[in-house]
Design a protein around this motif. Structure first.
Motif, mmCIF file in Angstrom:
data_model
loop_
_atom_site.group_PDB
_atom_site.id
_atom_site.type_symbol
_atom_site.label_atom_id
_atom_site.label_comp_id
_atom_site.label_asym_id
_atom_site.label_seq_id
_atom_site.Cartn_x
_atom_site.Cartn_y
_atom_site.Cartn_z
ATOM 1 N N ALA A 130 0.712 -1.019 -0.086
ATOM 2 C CA ALA A 130 0.191 -0.184 0.452
ATOM 3 C C ALA A 130 1.357 1.611 -0.327
ATOM 4 C CB ALA A 130 -0.930 -0.102 1.222
ATOM 5 N N VAL A 131 0.402 2.130 -0.455
ATOM 6 C CA VAL A 131 1.217 3.070 -0.950
ATOM 7 C C VAL A 131 1.093 3.615 0.769
ATOM 8 C CG1 VAL A 131 1.275 5.807 -1.378
ATOM 9 C CG2 VAL A 131 0.216 4.548 -2.702
ATOM 10 N N THR A 132 1.401 3.563 1.801
ATOM 11 C CA THR A 132 0.706 4.988 3.282
ATOM 12 C C THR A 132 2.128 3.474 3.726
ATOM 13 O OG1 THR A 132 -0.535 3.813 3.278
ATOM 14 C CG2 THR A 132 -0.640 5.597 3.566
ATOM 15 N N SER A 133 2.831 2.460 3.300
ATOM 16 C CA SER A 133 3.274 1.697 4.007
ATOM 17 C C SER A 133 4.831 2.429 3.937
ATOM 18 C CB SER A 133 3.671 0.562 2.868
ATOM 19 O OG SER A 133 2.801 -0.385 2.429
ATOM 20 N N ASP A 134 4.596 2.404 5.729
ATOM 21 C CA ASP A 134 5.857 3.040 6.464
ATOM 22 C C ASP A 134 7.347 2.169 7.697
ATOM 23 O OD1 ASP A 134 7.446 5.102 7.745
ATOM 24 O OD2 ASP A 134 5.794 6.182 8.675
ATOM 25 N N GLU A 135 8.606 2.258 6.788
ATOM 26 C CA GLU A 135 9.139 1.644 7.907
ATOM 27 C C GLU A 135 10.583 2.179 7.885
ATOM 28 O OE1 GLU A 135 8.401 -3.650 5.150
ATOM 29 O OE2 GLU A 135 9.302 -1.465 4.430
ATOM 30 N N LEU A 136 10.004 3.948 7.747
ATOM 31 C CA LEU A 136 11.189 4.851 8.177
ATOM 32 C C LEU A 136 11.976 5.197 9.227
ATOM 33 C CD1 LEU A 136 10.064 7.935 6.988
ATOM 34 C CD2 LEU A 136 11.084 6.509 5.244
ATOM 35 N N LEU A 137 13.757 4.970 9.137
ATOM 36 C CA LEU A 137 14.554 4.149 10.262
ATOM 37 C C LEU A 137 13.691 5.342 11.493
ATOM 38 C CD1 LEU A 137 17.904 4.790 8.871
ATOM 39 C CD2 LEU A 137 16.744 2.216 9.908
ATOM 40 N N PRO A 138 13.916 5.364 13.112
ATOM 41 C CA PRO A 138 13.377 6.318 13.772
ATOM 42 C C PRO A 138 14.018 7.540 13.409
ATOM 43 C CG PRO A 138 13.986 4.383 14.697
ATOM 44 C CD PRO A 138 14.581 4.971 13.393
ATOM 45 N N GLU A 139 15.633 7.744 13.028
ATOM 46 C CA GLU A 139 15.872 8.948 12.280
ATOM 47 C C GLU A 139 15.507 9.845 11.298
ATOM 48 O OE1 GLU A 139 18.987 5.669 12.013
ATOM 49 O OE2 GLU A 139 17.450 6.168 13.420
ATOM 50 N N ALA A 140 15.318 9.241 10.474
ATOM 51 C CA ALA A 140 14.822 9.887 9.301
ATOM 52 C C ALA A 140 13.624 9.927 9.409
ATOM 53 C CB ALA A 140 14.099 8.573 8.421
ATOM 54 N N ARG A 141 12.190 10.040 10.572
ATOM 55 C CA ARG A 141 11.157 10.305 11.057
ATOM 56 C C ARG A 141 11.293 11.883 12.553
ATOM 57 N NH1 ARG A 141 7.667 7.079 10.478
ATOM 58 N NH2 ARG A 141 8.202 4.468 10.821
ATOM 59 N N ILE A 142 12.672 12.260 12.411
ATOM 60 C CA ILE A 142 12.546 13.958 12.999
ATOM 61 C C ILE A 142 12.721 14.807 11.893
ATOM 62 C CG2 ILE A 142 14.408 15.094 14.579
ATOM 63 C CD1 ILE A 142 12.629 12.001 15.567
ATOM 64 N N THR A 143 12.106 15.473 11.839
ATOM 65 C CA THR A 143 12.108 17.553 11.608
ATOM 66 C C THR A 143 12.601 18.252 12.924
ATOM 67 O OG1 THR A 143 9.635 18.034 11.804
ATOM 68 C CG2 THR A 143 10.426 16.865 10.067
ATOM 69 N N GLY A 144 12.731 19.471 11.647
ATOM 70 C CA GLY A 144 13.365 20.586 12.818
ATOM 71 C C GLY A 144 12.983 21.219 13.164
ATOM 72 N N PHE A 145 10.988 20.735 12.543
ATOM 73 C CA PHE A 145 9.915 21.221 13.180
ATOM 74 C C PHE A 145 9.436 20.635 14.087
ATOM 75 C CE2 PHE A 145 6.911 24.700 10.528
ATOM 76 C CZ PHE A 145 6.282 24.658 11.482
ATOM 77 N N LYS A 146 9.218 21.280 15.590
ATOM 78 C CA LYS A 146 8.343 20.921 16.230
ATOM 79 C C LYS A 146 7.422 19.897 16.338
ATOM 80 C CE LYS A 146 8.045 21.213 21.289
ATOM 81 N NZ LYS A 146 8.203 21.207 22.797
ATOM 82 N N GLY A 147 7.037 19.435 16.350
ATOM 83 C CA GLY A 147 5.297 19.036 15.745
ATOM 84 C C GLY A 147 5.438 18.375 15.031
ATOM 85 N N VAL A 148 6.228 18.167 13.949
ATOM 86 C CA VAL A 148 5.868 17.545 13.152
ATOM 87 C C VAL A 148 6.839 16.761 12.785
ATOM 88 C CG1 VAL A 148 6.131 18.049 10.228
ATOM 89 C CG2 VAL A 148 5.439 20.298 11.544
ATOM 90 N N THR A 149 6.916 14.766 12.115
ATOM 91 C CA THR A 149 7.073 14.236 12.104
ATOM 92 C C THR A 149 7.303 13.216 10.266
ATOM 93 O OG1 THR A 149 6.817 13.658 14.675
ATOM 94 C CG2 THR A 149 7.668 11.841 13.208
ATOM 95 N N ARG A 150 8.100 13.408 10.197
ATOM 96 C CA ARG A 150 8.249 12.307 8.522
ATOM 97 C C ARG A 150 7.806 11.564 8.793
ATOM 98 N NH1 ARG A 150 12.749 11.114 6.159
ATOM 99 N NH2 ARG A 150 11.969 11.726 4.489
ATOM 100 N N THR A 151 6.535 11.102 7.531
ATOM 101 C CA THR A 151 6.437 9.783 7.012
ATOM 102 C C THR A 151 7.133 9.640 6.089
ATOM 103 O OG1 THR A 151 4.307 10.491 6.420
ATOM 104 C CG2 THR A 151 4.901 9.560 9.001
ATOM 105 N N SER A 152 6.986 7.940 5.609
ATOM 106 C CA SER A 152 7.008 7.835 4.436
ATOM 107 C C SER A 152 5.739 7.580 3.287
ATOM 108 C CB SER A 152 7.437 5.878 4.190
ATOM 109 O OG SER A 152 8.085 5.880 3.019
ATOM 110 N N PHE A 153 5.713 8.657 2.177
ATOM 111 C CA PHE A 153 5.372 8.030 1.143
ATOM 112 C C PHE A 153 5.569 7.852 -0.208
ATOM 113 C CE2 PHE A 153 1.119 10.262 -0.885
ATOM 114 C CZ PHE A 153 0.046 10.002 -0.113
ATOM 115 N N CYS A 154 5.675 6.680 -0.365
ATOM 116 C CA CYS A 154 6.374 7.050 -2.314
ATOM 117 C C CYS A 154 5.831 6.248 -3.086
ATOM 118 C CB CYS A 154 7.531 7.112 -1.884
ATOM 119 S SG CYS A 154 8.207 4.812 -0.801
#
Length: 363
Positions: A130-154
């Motif tokens: 599925a498009v929303t399958s998400d297996e990102l590494l924990p460190e790949a989820r972090i952004t410098g914008f507090k409250g915003v977390t990266r998710t995989s979408f490809c």
């Protein structure tokens, strides 16, 4: 053991159906749906029985004996809390697809349709990649914008299918390789595959611009536009997806037309096309930094990968950094069938969907 699979891929304007005997397609058809056809159905879920009936009619026309089917594989919907690969369709997954998807999309009917055919036959129904399958590494989820977390979408389905295909061509297993896959289509996404897991990705709104998507840009510019008073939220979203990229810059998203202009001496078209190639290469380069091991290859796939002019420019930027291979096209039906076969053969685990949270709170 027989391996006859029914493949179902519902889209916004069509429902695609195919039957595969092992890796061999017996037939593959697309049933179109006009606006008039869908008008009687107020919601997407209301289309379920209509689409199932059309597929049953097609199978009868093709003289498919349903009792010979081994499994049914549907397109994966927009589900929360899932990883890549296959899930057996159960009641919890159906409930989520119908009532609590991340957002409404025709693919949400894929798993529900699969179960409608499979349950009366006593055979398994699956969804796959599925498009929303998400297996990102924990460190790949972090952004410098507090409250915003990266998710995989490809473009998970085509990216993983192409990676499997490349691994097999090298006599290797997908799980034993490190690959960067750039899906080049109406939207462009890039994914980093490490030993069978997509550890990071660049979504179609965070990387290269594409035929109709604007891609990544300086966020300060976007903030200024959002608060300029010139555009509504809907208009801004259109600038990101649908009316961005080459559509905005050249008035067309047809790369064949753009290449004709370039060959006729259009310097503006040539510059924009070269800029797109540069951005694709830069997007790939971003993900090269995700690996602690050497990568095996960069793969260019999707419909735009048929353009030798474009892929040659991308290769020109990347050839000193990694092996670059071109595997053009996107065959979703084959990808679903081959995924289903790996599940039946025990080559991949079959996941069980279980909500990780109270889905009723998802907007």
């Amino acid at each position: 053991m027989p391996e006859r699979l029914l493949i179902l891929n519902p889209g916004s304007t069509s429902t695609k159906a195919a039957v595969y005997d092992g890796t061999r397609p017996l037939f593959s058809r697309s049933i179109p749906h006009s606006n008039q056809d869908l008008a009687p159905f107020p919601t997407l879920n209301d289309q379920l029985d209509y689409r199932v009936a059309l597929v049953r009619g097609l199978l009868a026309q093709e003289r498919v004996d349903l009792s010979t089917l081994t499994a049914v594989v549907g397109r994966g919907g927009i589900l929360p809390n899932i990883v890549a690969g296959g899930y057996q369709v159960n009641d919890a997954l159906v409930d989520c697809l119908l009532h609590y998807p991340v957002f409404e999309h025709a693919s949400n009917l894929g798993g529900v349709m699969a179960l409608a055919f499979a349950r009366p036959l006593g055979i398994p129904a699956y969804i796959y990649d599925a498009v929303t399958s998400d297996e990102l590494l924990p460190e790949a989820r972090i952004t410098g914008f507090k409250g915003v977390t990266r998710t995989s979408f490809c473009h998970v389905l085509n990216a993983r299918a192409t990676a499997h295909k490349y691994a097999e061509s090298r006599g290797l297993a997908y799980k034993d390789m490190n690959l960067v896959v750039a899906h080049l289509g109406g939207g462009i996404s890039i994914s980093a595959h490490s030993h069978g897991r997509i550890i990071d990705s660049v979504s179609d709104d965070a990387g290269p611009f594409s035929p109709d998507r604007s891609g990544s840009t300086n966020t300060l510019y976007v903030v200024d536009l959002c608060y300029s008073g010139k555009y509504t939220k809907a208009e801004m979203l259109k600038k990101l997806r649908g009316e961005g990229g080459m559509s905005a810059l050249l008035g067309t998203h047809d790369c064949r037309e753009i290449e004709r202009r370039i060959q006729a001496g259009d310097e503006r078209a040539a510059l924009v096309y070269k800029a797109q190639a540069l951005q694709i290469a830069k997007g790939v380069g971003t993900l090269l930094g995700c690996f602690t091991e050497l990568i095996d290859a960069v793969i260019l796939t999707g419909g735009l990968a048929y353009s030798k002019m474009l892929t040659n420019m991308v290769i020109g930027y990347l050839h000193n950094l990694a092996r670059v291979v071109v595997i053009p096209g996107e065959n979703e039906m084959e990808a679903l069938a081959l995924g289903g076969l790996r599940l039946l053969r025990g080559e991949e685990p079959v996941h069980t969907f279980a909500p990780a949270c109270d889905l009723s709170v998802i907007p």
